[in-house]
Design an enzyme around this catalytic site. Structure first.
Site, PDB file in Angstrom:
ATOM      1  CG  HIS A   1      -0.462  -0.065   2.677  1.00 51.72           C
ATOM      2  ND1 HIS A   1       0.544   0.729   3.241  1.00 51.72           N
ATOM      3  CD2 HIS A   1      -0.499  -1.126   3.535  1.00 51.72           C
ATOM      4  CE1 HIS A   1       0.744   0.535   4.228  1.00 51.72           C
ATOM      5  NE2 HIS A   1      -0.044  -0.502   4.512  1.00 51.72           N
TER       6      HIS A   1
ATOM      7  CG  HIS B   1       4.147  -1.630   2.385  1.00 51.36           C
ATOM      8  ND1 HIS B   1       2.656  -1.976   2.214  1.00 51.36           N
ATOM      9  CD2 HIS B   1       4.313  -2.065   3.381  1.00 51.36           C
ATOM     10  CE1 HIS B   1       2.302  -2.787   3.203  1.00 51.36           C
ATOM     11  NE2 HIS B   1       3.215  -2.783   4.011  1.00 51.36           N
TER      12      HIS B   1
ATOM     13  CB  CYS C   1       0.663  -7.403  20.969  1.00 50.88           C
ATOM     14  SG  CYS C   1      -0.356  -6.531  19.466  1.00 50.88           S
TER      15      CYS C   1
ATOM     16  CB  CYS D   1       3.461  -5.743  18.286  1.00 51.13           C
ATOM     17  SG  CYS D   1       2.343  -4.493  18.611  1.00 51.13           S
TER      18      CYS D   1
ATOM     19  CB  CYS E   1      -1.676  -3.502  21.316  1.00 46.02           C
ATOM     20  SG  CYS E   1      -0.746  -2.790  20.349  1.00 46.02           S
TER      21      CYS E   1
ATOM     22  CG  HIS F   1      -2.182  -4.043  16.385  1.00 48.67           C
ATOM     23  ND1 HIS F   1      -0.751  -3.990  16.874  1.00 48.67           N
ATOM     24  CD2 HIS F   1      -2.125  -4.457  15.204  1.00 48.67           C
ATOM     25  CE1 HIS F   1      -0.043  -4.288  15.907  1.00 48.67           C
ATOM     26  NE2 HIS F   1      -0.657  -4.309  14.609  1.00 48.67           N
TER      27      HIS F   1
ATOM     28  CE  LYS G   1      -3.495   2.399  12.426  1.00 44.70           C
ATOM     29  NZ  LYS G   1      -3.235   1.837  13.576  1.00 44.70           N
TER      30      LYS G   1
ATOM     31  CE  LYS H   1      -7.056  -6.744   3.432  1.00 45.08           C
ATOM     32  NZ  LYS H   1      -6.851  -8.050   3.689  1.00 45.08           N
TER      33      LYS H   1
HETATM   34  N1  MSP Z   1       8.377  -6.939   8.660  1.00 44.32           N
HETATM   35  C1  MSP Z   1       8.566  -6.057   9.661  1.00 44.32           C
HETATM   36  C2  MSP Z   1       9.793  -5.159   9.096  1.00 44.32           C
HETATM   37  C3  MSP Z   1      11.032  -5.931   9.375  1.00 44.32           C
HETATM   38  S1  MSP Z   1      12.566  -5.230   8.952  1.00 44.32           S
HETATM   39  C4  MSP Z   1      13.791  -5.923   9.399  1.00 44.32           C
HETATM   40  C5  MSP Z   1       7.255  -5.124   9.401  1.00 44.32           C
HETATM   41  N2  MSP Z   1       6.580  -5.041   8.284  1.00 44.32           N
HETATM   42  S2  MSP Z   1       5.463  -4.273   7.489  1.00 44.32           S
HETATM   43  O1  MSP Z   1       4.946  -4.895   6.594  1.00 44.32           O
HETATM   44  O2  MSP Z   1       4.510  -3.779   8.752  1.00 44.32           O
HETATM   45  O3  MSP Z   1       6.181  -2.761   7.086  1.00 44.32           O
HETATM   46  C6  MSP Z   1       6.384  -1.696   8.157  1.00 44.32           C
HETATM   47  C7  MSP Z   1       6.919  -0.785   7.499  1.00 44.32           C
HETATM   48  O4  MSP Z   1       5.768  -0.480   6.353  1.00 44.32           O
HETATM   49  C8  MSP Z   1       7.019   0.732   8.156  1.00 44.32           C
HETATM   50  O5  MSP Z   1       8.171   0.810   8.735  1.00 44.32           O
HETATM   51  C9  MSP Z   1       7.008   1.523   6.958  1.00 44.32           C
HETATM   52  O6  MSP Z   1       8.106   1.378   6.400  1.00 44.32           O
HETATM   53  C10 MSP Z   1       5.836   0.928   6.050  1.00 44.32           C
HETATM   54  N3  MSP Z   1       4.576   1.252   6.415  1.00 44.32           N
HETATM   55  C11 MSP Z   1       3.729   0.655   6.853  1.00 44.32           C
HETATM   56  N4  MSP Z   1       2.492   1.585   6.835  1.00 44.32           N
HETATM   57  C12 MSP Z   1       2.741   2.662   6.727  1.00 44.32           C
HETATM   58  C13 MSP Z   1       2.058   3.892   6.628  1.00 44.32           C
HETATM   59  N5  MSP Z   1       0.648   4.144   6.998  1.00 44.32           N
HETATM   60  N6  MSP Z   1       2.892   5.191   6.419  1.00 44.32           N
HETATM   61  C14 MSP Z   1       4.171   5.018   6.218  1.00 44.32           C
HETATM   62  N7  MSP Z   1       4.940   3.941   6.118  1.00 44.32           N
HETATM   63  C15 MSP Z   1       4.319   2.833   6.518  1.00 44.32           C
HETATM   64  O7  MSP Z   1       7.220  -4.267  10.126  1.00 44.32           O
END
Ligand code: MSP
Length: 647
Positions: free
Chosen positions: A17, A20, A125, A128, A142, A145, A294, A297
Site C-alpha cells: 500500500h 510501503h 500482542c 506486533c 495495544c 492494534h 488511519k 482495511k
Molecule cells: N516485517 C517488519 C519489518 C522487518 S524489517 C527487518 C514489518 N513489516 S510491515 O509490512 O509491517 O512494514 C512496516 C513498514 O511499512 C513501516 O516501517 C513503513 O516502512 C511501512 N509502512 C507501513 N504502513 C505505513 C504507513 N501508513 N505510512 C508510512 N509507512 C508505513 O514491520
C-alpha cells in the site's frame, strides 16, 4: 564512496500500500541521489515471510504458507518496477542462504553465552508479534492494534539484551546522527532510561512451526524479529561475501516510526553481541494517513500504489509523496492534494517552463542552442540562485529532507519563470539590436533547464528522460547524471539542435480526482461514500444550470498584463462594458482578439487576478491531443447582438 541503503522487509500478510510504497520510494530516491553524487550504491528491499501473522493470513486464504508467501512476495517485487523503484537486491526470509545465516548467528550468540533458556510470563500482542510492557498499554490495549494483549507463560530462549543497555546509550550519545530525526532519538533514549528487559527470541514449535529452527534446540523456531533484522547482513553476503565489508561499514536503514524499537534497540544490541559494528544511520519517517484517517482495511481506505500510478502517473506519485511529507512527521494523502500538486507544481510551474522555453528557442533560433553573449546582472542573479539551489539541494537531500530539496528546486523554477518575464525574449526578438541579448537570455534559460533536469533525476525518472531528450542529451550524459560535472555553468554546447519536448505533465481535471476518492472510500465509511456518489454522477440539475448567466460578448480591447505571461486583460461588451482577466495569453495575441464574439459566464463572483478585478469568465475549449495544450475560444456560429443569452 559507497552507500548501502535498506528498507524494512515487508510482511507478506498484506498487499503493498501507500505506506510501503513511500518508504521504498524514499530509499530509491536516496539511492539515485547518491549515484548522482558519484557513489557506488547498493539498495536492498524484500519481504519478511515467517511468523504467526503469515500463518494466520495463509489460513484465511486456505492455502499453504509457502504458496501464500510466494504470491504476496511476488506482489511486492512486481510493484516496485511500476514505481520506477530499482533495488539491487530483493531478499526473502525464506531464501535458503538467509536461513543459514540466521542459524549461524543464533549459534554464535548462543555459544557466547548471550542466549539462555528461561520461563517468561508476558503480555503478548499478536499484531506486533512481541511482548508489550504494562507501560506501553493504553486503556489495557495495544496502542497500535487496539486489542488487549494475551497473557502468555511459556519456556523460551532469551537474548541478553539488558547486558548491552549502557553500551547502546553511550553509542547514541557519541553518534548524534545515529537515529534521525531527533525526536525519534529522544524517544529511544527515553525508553532506555528505564531498565531494559531481555528479549524472548524463540517460539515453541507446538505453537508455531513457520519459522527458522533454532540450531541448538529443534523444538523451537526463532522469533520473527531475530530472523528479520538479520536480512540486512544476509543481503550483502555476511559473514565472508565480497560485498560485506564495504557495505556494512556504511549501512543506512529507512523505516517508519512503527518499528523504531526493534531497529533502534533489538538490532544494535544483537550487533553488539555478534561483535559487529553498528549500522551508520537509522532514518525514521512518519505515517501516511488517508483523508486524515488511519489507513486500514476495515475502514476500506487503503491506497494501492499501482492504482495511484494508473490515475496520476509515476512521476507525479513520487514527487507528491516526497514533497508532501516532511520526513519524520505524519502526512495525509488525498486525491485533492495530489491533483493540486500535479496541476500547480508540475503542469503549471515546471511543465510550462520547459514547454515555453523550448518553444521560444524553436521560434526565435530554429531550435538551435545559441551562443551566449556577455552576461548582465540579471543573468548573474539567476546563476547565483542556481548555485544556492544546488548547495541547498545537496545538503538537505543527503539528510533525507526530500521535501526541503524539492522546495529549493521549486523556488528556482520560480526564479527562472520570473527571469523570462523580466527579460522579455519576445520583445528582444522584435529587433535586430536585441539579438545578442536574446542569445544570452535563451542560453541562460536552457542552462537552467539542464540544471533542473540534473537535480530532479532521482525523483522523476520518466520526466527527466524527456527533459534530457529535449536538450539533446541521452540519460547517461554526465552533464545531467553526475552532480560534480553537471553543477557547473555553461555546459550546453551552442549550435546543438534541440529535440521536441514530449508533454511532461498533463493537467488533471477535478472530476478525475473525485472518481478516485470514491474508489478509496467505496468499502467503508458509508456516509462519506454516499455524499461523494451524489456529486460523482457528474450531473447538475436544470435549476442549477439556470443559475449560470451565459452571454455572447464582444471583445473591444485586449492588453497583456505585466509580470504575467498567461493572462490578458480583456474589455468586453455584454452588452455593458466589463473587464475580464483571461488565461489565454499563450494562445492569442491581443491584436487577434479585438472584435471577436465569445461566450462568457457573466455572473461569476468578481475575483482579483494580478491586482485586476475580473468580472466573469471567457469560455474556451481545451485541446490536449497534441504536445502542447491549446485553448480555442468559444463563439457562436453567426453574428448576434452582444449580450445575447446562451441557453
Ligand atoms: N516485517 C517488519 C519489518 C522487518 S524489517 C527487518 C514489518 N513489516 S510491515 O509490512 O509491517 O512494514 C512496516 C513498514 O511499512 C513501516 O516501517 C513503513 O516502512 C511501512 N509502512 C507501513 N504502513 C505505513 C504507513 N501508513 N505510512 C508510512 N509507512 C508505513 O514491520
Amino acid at each position: 564512496m559507497t552507500t548501502y541503503i535498506t528498507t524494512p522487509i515487508y510482511y507478506v500478510n498484506a498487499q503493498p500500500h501507500l505506506g510501503h510504497a513511500y518508504t521504498t520510494i524514499v530509499a530509491d530516491t536516496y539511492s539515485r541521489f547518491r549515484r548522482l553524487c558519484g557513489d557506488d550504491v547498493r539498495f536492498q528491499t524484500g519481504t519478511d515471510e515467517h511468523g504467526d501473522k503469515i500463518v494466520e493470513a495463509a489460513e484465511r486464504e486456505g492455502v499453504a504458507p509457502k504458496e501464500y508467501v510466494d504470491t504476496i512476495s511476488g506482489m511486492f517485487s512486481s510493484t516496485w518496477p511500476v514505481l520506477e523503484i530499482e533495488p539491487d537486491n530483493f531478499i526473502r526470509t525464506t531464501d535458503p542462504d538467509h536461513i543459514k545465516v540466521v542459524q549461524k548467528i543464533l549459534q554464535d550468540v548462543y555459544d557466547s553465552g548471550d542466549i539462555y533458556f528461561g520461563e517468561y510470563t508476558g503480555l503478548y500482542c499478536q499484531g506486533c508479534e512481541r511482548y508489550l510492557t504494562e507501560k506501553e498499554l493504553v486503556d489495557g490495549n495495544c496502542p497500535d492494534h487496539q486489542k488487549p494483549p494475551e497473557e502468555i507463560a511459556e519456556k523460551n530462549y532469551f537474548f541478553r539484551m539488558s547486558k548491552y543497555q549502557q553500551q547502546l546509550i553511550d553509542h547514541i550519545h557519541a553518534h548524534p546522527e545515529f537515529i534521525t530525526p531527533e525526536r525519534y532519538k529522544n524517544e529511544v533514549l527515553a525508553f532506555l532510561s528505564e531498565p531494559l528487559e531481555d528479549l524472548c527470541i524463540s517460539r515453541p514449535k507446538s505453537r508455531l512451526t513457520w519459522g527458522i529452527e533454532l540450531p541448538f534446540d529443534d523444538k523451537f523456531v526463532t522469533y520473527v524479529w531475530f530472523d528479520a533484522l538479520i536480512n540486512y547482513l544476509t543481503g550483502i553476503g555476511y559473514p565472508d561475501g565480497d560485498l560485506f565489508e564495504g557495505n556494512w561499514s556504511v549501512a543506512e536503514h529507512v523505516i517508519a516510526k512503527d518499528i523504531l524499537k526493534p531497529h533502534a534497540i533489538y538490532w544494535p544490541t544483537m550487533l553488539f553481541s555478534m561483535g559487529l559494528p553498528l549500522y551508520q544511520k537509522l532514518h525514521v519517517h512518519g505515517y501516511w494517513n488517508v483523508d486524515n484517517t488511519k489507513m486500514s482495511k476495515s475502514i476500506g481506505n487503503v491506497v494501492r500504489p499501482k492504482e495511484l500510478v494508473a490515475a496520476y502517473g509515476v512521476d507525479t506519485l513520487r514527487y507528491f509523496t516526497l514533497r508532501e511529507m516532511s520526513f519524520g512527521l505524519d502526512s495525509s494523502f488525498s486525491s485533492e492534494a495530489i491533483v493540486a500538486r500535479q496541476n500547480a507544481d508540475l503542469a503549471n510551474d515546471l511543465g510550462n517552463l520547459f514547454s515555453r522555453a523550448i518553444a521560444m528557442v524553436q521560434k526565435y533560433r530554429g531550435g538551435v542552442i545559441p551562443a551566449p553573449g556577455s552576461y548582465t546582472d540579471s543573468d548573474s542573479d539567476l546563476r547565483q540562485a542556481a548555485e544556492k539551489m544546488l548547495g541547498r539541494y545537496e545538503e538537505v537531500m543527503g539528510q533525507f529532507n526530500f521535501h526541503l530539496g524539492l522546495q529549493a528546486i521549486w523556488e528556482f523554477v520560480g526564479v527562472v519563470n520570473r527571469y523570462i518575464v523580466t527579460s522579455e525574449p519576445w520583445t528582444l526578438a522584435k529587433d535586430e539590436s536585441g539579438k545578442e541579448r536574446l542569445d544570452t537570455v535563451l542560453y541562460t534559460i536552457l542552462e537552467s533547464l539542464r540544471l533542473l533536469t540534473l537535480v530532479l533525476r532521482p525523483v522523476m525518472i520518466g520526466a527527466t528522460v524527456k527533459m534530457g531528450q529535449a536538450l539533446a542529451m541521452p540519460k547517461d550524459d554526465a552533464r545531467i547524471s553526475l552532480l560534480a560535472v553537471g553543477r557547473q555553468w555553461g555546459l550546453l554546447e551552442p549550435g546543438t539542435q534541440l529535440q521536441a519536448l514530449e508533454t511532461l505533465f498533463p493537467r488533471l481535471e477535478k472530476e478525475e480526482k473525485k472518481e478516485q476518492s470514491v474508489k478509496q472510500t467505496k468499502k467503508g465509511k458509508k456516509k462519506k461514500a454516499d455524499v461523494t456518489d451524489v456529486a460523482d454522477d457528474n450531473l447538475v440539475s436544470f435549476d442549477d444550470f439556470k443559475k449560470l448567466d451565459l452571454r455572447v460578448a464582444e471583445i473591444v480591447a485586449a492588453e497583456p498584463i505585466k509580470k504575467s505571461d498567461r493572462l490578458l486583460k480583456l474589455t468586453v461588451k455584454a452588452p455593458e462594458e466589463r473587464t475580464i482577466v483571461a488565461g489565454i495569453a499563450e494562445h492569442y495575441s491581443p491584436e487577434d482578439l479585438i472584435g471577436r464574439q465569445v461566450i462568457i459566464v457573466a455572473n461569476l463572483k468578481p475575483a482579483k487576478l494580478m491586482g485586476i478585478e475580473s468580472n466573469g469568465m471567457v469560455l474556451a475549449a481545451k485541446d490536449i491531443s497534441g504536445e502542447k495544450e491549446i485553448l480555442l475560444l468559444t463563439t457562436v456560429s453567426g453574428s448576434v447582438p452582444t449580450g445575447s443569452n446562451v441557453a
